[in-house]
Design a protein around this motif. Structure first.
Motif, PDB file in Angstrom:
ATOM      1  N   PHE A  90       0.831  -1.204   0.000  1.00  0.00           N
ATOM      2  CA  PHE A  90       0.000   0.000   0.000  1.00  0.00           C
ATOM      3  C   PHE A  90       0.866   1.255   0.000  1.00  0.00           C
ATOM      4  CE2 PHE A  90      -1.803   3.495   2.463  1.00  0.00           C
ATOM      5  CZ  PHE A  90      -2.872   3.831   1.648  1.00  0.00           C
ATOM      6  N   GLN A  91       1.930   1.259   0.784  1.00  0.00           N
ATOM      7  CA  GLN A  91       2.822   2.422   0.807  1.00  0.00           C
ATOM      8  C   GLN A  91       3.322   2.739  -0.608  1.00  0.00           C
ATOM      9  OE1 GLN A  91       5.758   1.064   3.645  1.00  0.00           O
ATOM     10  NE2 GLN A  91       4.733   2.070   5.363  1.00  0.00           N
ATOM     11  N   LYS A  92       3.734   1.712  -1.327  1.00  0.00           N
ATOM     12  CA  LYS A  92       4.242   1.927  -2.687  1.00  0.00           C
ATOM     13  C   LYS A  92       3.135   2.424  -3.610  1.00  0.00           C
ATOM     14  CE  LYS A  92       7.869  -1.553  -2.142  1.00  0.00           C
ATOM     15  NZ  LYS A  92       8.378  -2.886  -2.554  1.00  0.00           N
ATOM     16  N   ASN A  93       1.942   1.858  -3.492  1.00  0.00           N
ATOM     17  CA  ASN A  93       0.839   2.279  -4.354  1.00  0.00           C
ATOM     18  C   ASN A  93       0.371   3.690  -4.019  1.00  0.00           C
ATOM     19  OD1 ASN A  93       0.711  -0.074  -5.932  1.00  0.00           O
ATOM     20  ND2 ASN A  93      -0.524  -1.119  -4.383  1.00  0.00           N
ATOM     21  N   PHE A  94       0.460   4.074  -2.746  1.00  0.00           N
ATOM     22  CA  PHE A  94       0.134   5.439  -2.356  1.00  0.00           C
ATOM     23  C   PHE A  94       1.029   6.430  -3.098  1.00  0.00           C
ATOM     24  CE2 PHE A  94       1.337   9.085   0.294  1.00  0.00           C
ATOM     25  CZ  PHE A  94       0.105   9.675   0.534  1.00  0.00           C
ATOM     26  N   VAL A  95       2.331   6.179  -3.065  1.00  0.00           N
ATOM     27  CA  VAL A  95       3.275   7.078  -3.743  1.00  0.00           C
ATOM     28  C   VAL A  95       3.027   7.063  -5.250  1.00  0.00           C
ATOM     29  CG1 VAL A  95       5.706   7.536  -4.224  1.00  0.00           C
ATOM     30  CG2 VAL A  95       5.004   6.846  -1.926  1.00  0.00           C
ATOM     31  N   LYS A  96       2.823   5.890  -5.811  1.00  0.00           N
ATOM     32  CA  LYS A  96       2.592   5.797  -7.259  1.00  0.00           C
ATOM     33  C   LYS A  96       1.326   6.523  -7.680  1.00  0.00           C
ATOM     34  CE  LYS A  96       4.996   1.350  -7.797  1.00  0.00           C
ATOM     35  NZ  LYS A  96       4.810  -0.111  -8.067  1.00  0.00           N
ATOM     36  N   THR A  97       0.317   6.522  -6.817  1.00  0.00           N
ATOM     37  CA  THR A  97      -0.921   7.237  -7.134  1.00  0.00           C
ATOM     38  C   THR A  97      -0.679   8.741  -7.163  1.00  0.00           C
ATOM     39  OG1 THR A  97      -2.281   5.471  -6.175  1.00  0.00           O
ATOM     40  CG2 THR A  97      -3.296   7.647  -6.385  1.00  0.00           C
ATOM     41  N   VAL A  98       0.021   9.246  -6.160  1.00  0.00           N
ATOM     42  CA  VAL A  98       0.352  10.679  -6.137  1.00  0.00           C
ATOM     43  C   VAL A  98       1.156  11.061  -7.371  1.00  0.00           C
ATOM     44  CG1 VAL A  98       1.632  12.480  -4.909  1.00  0.00           C
ATOM     45  CG2 VAL A  98       0.266  10.814  -3.615  1.00  0.00           C
ATOM     46  N   ASN A 156      11.442   2.542   1.055  1.00  0.00           N
ATOM     47  CA  ASN A 156      11.437   1.730  -0.160  1.00  0.00           C
ATOM     48  C   ASN A 156      10.334   2.145  -1.130  1.00  0.00           C
ATOM     49  OD1 ASN A 156      13.573   0.209   0.854  1.00  0.00           O
ATOM     50  ND2 ASN A 156      12.234  -1.314   1.774  1.00  0.00           N
ATOM     51  N   ALA A 157       9.386   2.943  -0.652  1.00  0.00           N
ATOM     52  CA  ALA A 157       8.288   3.390  -1.510  1.00  0.00           C
ATOM     53  C   ALA A 157       8.574   4.731  -2.177  1.00  0.00           C
ATOM     54  CB  ALA A 157       7.009   3.498  -0.691  1.00  0.00           C
ATOM     55  N   ALA A 158       9.627   5.408  -1.768  1.00  0.00           N
ATOM     56  CA  ALA A 158       9.854   6.801  -2.174  1.00  0.00           C
ATOM     57  C   ALA A 158      10.086   6.938  -3.677  1.00  0.00           C
ATOM     58  CB  ALA A 158      11.026   7.385  -1.410  1.00  0.00           C
ATOM     59  N   ILE A 159       9.386   7.885  -4.272  1.00  0.00           N
ATOM     60  CA  ILE A 159       9.645   8.377  -5.627  1.00  0.00           C
ATOM     61  C   ILE A 159       9.531   9.891  -5.529  1.00  0.00           C
ATOM     62  CG2 ILE A 159       8.950   8.388  -8.047  1.00  0.00           C
ATOM     63  CD1 ILE A 159       7.439   5.754  -7.533  1.00  0.00           C
ATOM     64  N   GLY A 160      10.629  10.596  -5.600  1.00  0.00           N
ATOM     65  CA  GLY A 160      10.578  12.034  -5.406  1.00  0.00           C
ATOM     66  C   GLY A 160      10.576  12.388  -3.932  1.00  0.00           C
ATOM     67  N   PRO A 161      10.174  13.622  -3.593  1.00  0.00           N
ATOM     68  CA  PRO A 161      10.288  14.091  -2.203  1.00  0.00           C
ATOM     69  C   PRO A 161       9.387  13.315  -1.257  1.00  0.00           C
ATOM     70  CG  PRO A 161       9.055  15.659  -3.529  1.00  0.00           C
ATOM     71  CD  PRO A 161       9.630  14.668  -4.487  1.00  0.00           C
ATOM     72  N   GLN A 162       9.947  12.918  -0.124  1.00  0.00           N
ATOM     73  CA  GLN A 162       9.196  12.149   0.861  1.00  0.00           C
ATOM     74  C   GLN A 162       9.669  12.520   2.253  1.00  0.00           C
ATOM     75  OE1 GLN A 162       7.609   8.253  -0.062  1.00  0.00           O
ATOM     76  NE2 GLN A 162       8.848   7.372   1.576  1.00  0.00           N
ATOM     77  N   GLY A 163       8.728  12.635   3.189  1.00  0.00           N
ATOM     78  CA  GLY A 163       9.044  12.934   4.572  1.00  0.00           C
ATOM     79  C   GLY A 163       8.495  11.867   5.487  1.00  0.00           C
ATOM     80  N   TYR A 164       8.980  11.868   6.724  1.00  0.00           N
ATOM     81  CA  TYR A 164       8.650  10.820   7.690  1.00  0.00           C
ATOM     82  C   TYR A 164       8.211  11.470   8.998  1.00  0.00           C
ATOM     83  CZ  TYR A 164      11.073   8.263   4.109  1.00  0.00           C
ATOM     84  OH  TYR A 164      11.444   7.757   2.883  1.00  0.00           O
ATOM     85  N   ASP A 165       7.273  10.819   9.651  1.00  0.00           N
ATOM     86  CA  ASP A 165       6.588  11.380  10.810  1.00  0.00           C
ATOM     87  C   ASP A 165       6.764  10.438  11.991  1.00  0.00           C
ATOM     88  OD1 ASP A 165       4.833  12.673  12.531  1.00  0.00           O
ATOM     89  OD2 ASP A 165       3.022  12.110  11.444  1.00  0.00           O
ATOM     90  N   ASN A 166       7.061  11.021  13.155  1.00  0.00           N
ATOM     91  CA  ASN A 166       7.099  10.222  14.375  1.00  0.00           C
ATOM     92  C   ASN A 166       6.320  10.941  15.460  1.00  0.00           C
ATOM     93  OD1 ASN A 166       8.630   9.438  17.177  1.00  0.00           O
ATOM     94  ND2 ASN A 166       8.577   7.731  15.732  1.00  0.00           N
ATOM     95  N   HIS A 167       5.622  10.175  16.291  1.00  0.00           N
ATOM     96  CA  HIS A 167       4.849  10.739  17.394  1.00  0.00           C
ATOM     97  C   HIS A 167       5.440  10.223  18.692  1.00  0.00           C
ATOM     98  CE1 HIS A 167       1.181  10.885  14.445  1.00  0.00           C
ATOM     99  NE2 HIS A 167       2.179  11.684  14.091  1.00  0.00           N
ATOM    100  N   LEU A 168       5.959  11.133  19.476  1.00  0.00           N
ATOM    101  CA  LEU A 168       6.675  10.750  20.695  1.00  0.00           C
ATOM    102  C   LEU A 168       5.965  11.360  21.895  1.00  0.00           C
ATOM    103  CD1 LEU A 168       9.151   9.152  21.571  1.00  0.00           C
ATOM    104  CD2 LEU A 168      10.490  11.242  21.430  1.00  0.00           C
ATOM    105  N   TYR A 169       5.210  10.530  22.596  1.00  0.00           N
ATOM    106  CA  TYR A 169       4.508  10.963  23.797  1.00  0.00           C
ATOM    107  C   TYR A 169       5.120  10.261  24.997  1.00  0.00           C
ATOM    108  CZ  TYR A 169       0.819  13.184  21.068  1.00  0.00           C
ATOM    109  OH  TYR A 169       0.120  14.000  20.220  1.00  0.00           O
ATOM    110  N   TYR A 170       5.541  11.040  25.975  1.00  0.00           N
ATOM    111  CA  TYR A 170       6.154  10.470  27.163  1.00  0.00           C
ATOM    112  C   TYR A 170       5.131  10.056  28.215  1.00  0.00           C
ATOM    113  CZ  TYR A 170      11.024  11.233  25.976  1.00  0.00           C
ATOM    114  OH  TYR A 170      12.260  11.150  25.398  1.00  0.00           O
ATOM    115  N   SER A 171       3.935  10.588  28.128  1.00  0.00           N
ATOM    116  CA  SER A 171       3.015  10.347  29.231  1.00  0.00           C
ATOM    117  C   SER A 171       1.868   9.441  28.822  1.00  0.00           C
ATOM    118  CB  SER A 171       2.440  11.663  29.749  1.00  0.00           C
ATOM    119  OG  SER A 171       1.329  12.056  28.988  1.00  0.00           O
ATOM    120  N   TYR A 172       1.476   8.639  29.777  1.00  0.00           N
ATOM    121  CA  TYR A 172       0.179   8.002  29.741  1.00  0.00           C
ATOM    122  C   TYR A 172      -0.648   8.764  30.759  1.00  0.00           C
ATOM    123  CZ  TYR A 172       2.414   4.330  27.133  1.00  0.00           C
ATOM    124  OH  TYR A 172       3.090   3.634  26.176  1.00  0.00           O
ATOM    125  N   VAL A 173      -1.654   9.431  30.310  1.00  0.00           N
ATOM    126  CA  VAL A 173      -2.246  10.520  31.069  1.00  0.00           C
ATOM    127  C   VAL A 173      -3.340  10.034  31.999  1.00  0.00           C
ATOM    128  CG1 VAL A 173      -3.402  12.740  30.849  1.00  0.00           C
ATOM    129  CG2 VAL A 173      -1.727  12.030  29.152  1.00  0.00           C
TER     130      VAL A 173
END
Length: 536
Positions: free
Chosen positions: A229-237, A336-353
């Motif tokens: 799916f990751q590869k097809n997402f990029v190919k669709t864009v 491995n899915a990248a074609i052209g510009p691609q960025g990466y996202d991370n969510h870092l939460y220290y607390s369980y609230v």
């Protein structure tokens, strides 16, 4: 300052991709609970805004057992859901909010969206969600365009639900069905529609990135086909962009010169008939055509999509994924899915609230133990000031990385003084790569949220009001805050999040139900009443 050597190296390694970002550094906020409502952020309402229970929703110990998601709300109130949500969309995010954020140095907005923003993708009557959100998205994007700020469209809630029992997926259910061919296809159609609008609708001109999937299930063994799916997402864009005449380095689909250049929907149809792209991409483009035609008719874009020359002249979109470290058990690498510009996202939460809501007839509370560091200030600072996430991701090709969700929340009763240090330390760590995006821009202040207790740690605007974050996003109270902690290790640091532990003793908040709603049975087991995030 920590990580400066690594940051310099990353810029050398990926100059082209960094060049595709519209800003030198991302200083952002999430427009959380705007077009994808999360009841924990506005449970009751206040003098300014109508909250979830005011709207007719409920809060209970198990969100799957009451009206605590957009899906459940729409199923319970099918005749009034659209009007009710229109009031929310109109008031939760305003031009005044946008100006306050701009004045504070925010340059980027991440907008969480459900797949139902493209209404034709909703398979009624089995599925039901509020309608009309696209019009408010277009209005808001117009404001952002005029302000000079920039936007990431975040596919936050996927068809079939991408992770279980969470409000932010739009439907609280343990029946996770996103990782199937049918729902992968629906997500690709959504991608084709949003990519087309991002390039052809003038209201979307502030959009520079589209995120494929927010917070998929962490265990990769439970997400079959996700790498494809990751590869097809990029190919669709990139297929949409190729047909628009947008050049993408390393991508040349060898399009025939006979394709139309003044009717984009006709171009899509002809390109699909010539089988210029992979089968999954072709199927998505074909199903996007009637949806785009309908959107064009509804929002006055028919000539834009069917008669005007469509050489966009815009840069390629940045395709965006949660980074490889988000999953475990042999996850696919989105690099491995990248074609052209691609960025990466991370969510870092220290607390369980822990939050306790005081409600008539009892209290409703939840607690989660765990996090990436033990619940004391020193452990927190030692952990964040020695963060290796950017370097580790870069070694696997996941760069540029930005931290798309974070906050001031802690597992302990933090003083204002510590929260200032905590904010500075996180900003310093996250700014070593492409930048950061705070969750979220606003949260309710009411009796049900214990006054400002919720907003204090989850609202960027309220943190500014309380002087917990500097008035300029690029500034710090103390840019040497990490110096005492660099290269210090602690036995209190953790690498694996603990399991949820929750307690509850309460009735359902707002127990009245509409006549068409199914009977509700509150669970005996509690649930945290805040956005569920996993720390990494």
């Amino acid at each position: 300052m920590i990580g400066l050597f690594w940051f310099s190296l990353l810029v050398v390694l990926v100059p082209q991709v960094f060049a595709q970002l519209p800003v030198e550094k991302i200083y952002g906020v999430n427009l959380g609970s705007w077009l994808l409502l999360e009841p924990w952020m506005l449970p009751q309402g206040d003098l300014r805004l109508e909250g979830w229970t005011d709207m007719g929703g409920q809060i209970c110990a198990d969100c799957s057992q009451c009206i605590e998601s957009e899906f459940a709300f729409a199923m319970a109130y099918p005749d009034t859901v659209d009007q009710t949500f229109a009031k929310h969309w109109d008031s939760w995010f305003t031009q005044s909010d946008l100006q306050d954020l701009k004045n504070a140095g925010i340059n980027t907005l991440r907008i969480p969206l459900g797949y139902w923003i493209v209404e034709a993708l909703v398979e009624r009557p089995a599925e039901n969600y509020p309608r009309g959100g696209l019009g408010y998205l277009r209005r808001g994007l117009g404001w952002v365009r005029d302000s000079g700020m920039h936007v990431i469209l975040d596919h936050h809630a996927l068809p079939g639900v991408q992770t279980s029992d969470l409000e932010f997926t739009g439907q609280c259910t343990s029946d996770v069905q996103f990782y199937t061919p049918h729902n992968y296809h629906r997500a690709l159609v959504w991608t084709a529609v949003m990519t087309t609008l991002s390039h052809l609708d003038p209201q979307f001109s502030s959009v520079f990135a589209i995120e494929a999937v927010n917070e998929p299930m962490r265990n990769a063994s439970q997400t079959p086909g996700y790498g494809d799916f990751q590869k097809n997402f990029v190919k669709t864009v990139r297929a949409i962009e190729a047909l628009l005449g947008i050049q993408v380095t390393g991508y040349n689909p060898n399009l025939p010169t006979s394709l139309p250049t003044t009717n984009f929907t006709a171009t899509l149809q002809q390109a699909c008939s010539l089988s210029l792209f992979d089968a999954e991409v072709v199927d998505a483009l074909l199903d996007a055509i009637p949806i785009l035609s309908g959107i064009g008719f509804q929002y006055g874009l028919t000539s834009t999509l069917t008669s005007k020359p469509f050489n966009s002249g815009r840069s390629p979109l940045v395709t965006n994924f949660m980074d490889i470290s988000w999953q475990y058990d042999n996850p696919p690498n989105p690099a491995n899915a990248a074609i052209g510009p691609q960025g990466y996202d991370n969510h870092l939460y220290y607390s369980y609230v822990y939050i306790s809501y005081h409600v008539p007839g009892g209290s409703l509370s939840s607690i989660r133990f765990g996090g990436v560091a033990d619940a004391d200030p020193t452990a927190y600072m030692q952990s964040i000031c020695n963060l290796q996430r950017i370097q580790n991701d870069a070694e696997l090709g996941n760069s540029p990385l930005w931290f798309g969700e974070w906050g001031l929340s802690t597992q302990f009763d933090a003083s204002d003084s510590f929260l200032r240090q905590w904010g500075d330390a996180q900003k310093l760590a996250y700014s070593q790569s492409a930048g950061w995006i705070y969750w979220g821009f606003k949260a309710e202040i009411s009796n049900l949220t214990n006054g400002t207790e919720l907003a204090r740690q989850w609202s960027y605007l309220e943190a500014l009001n309380m002087d917990l974050l500097p008035q300029d996003a690029a500034s710090y109270y103390d840019d040497n805050v990490c110096q005492p902690y660099i290269n210090k290790t602690s036995s209190k640091s953790k690498s694996v999040p603990a399991e949820d532990t929750a307690v509850a003793s309460a009735p359902v908040v707002n127990p009245s139900t509409p006549s068409k709603a199914p009977p509700l049975k509150p669970s005996d087991h509690g649930r945290r009443l805040v956005k569920k995030h996993y720390s990494c």
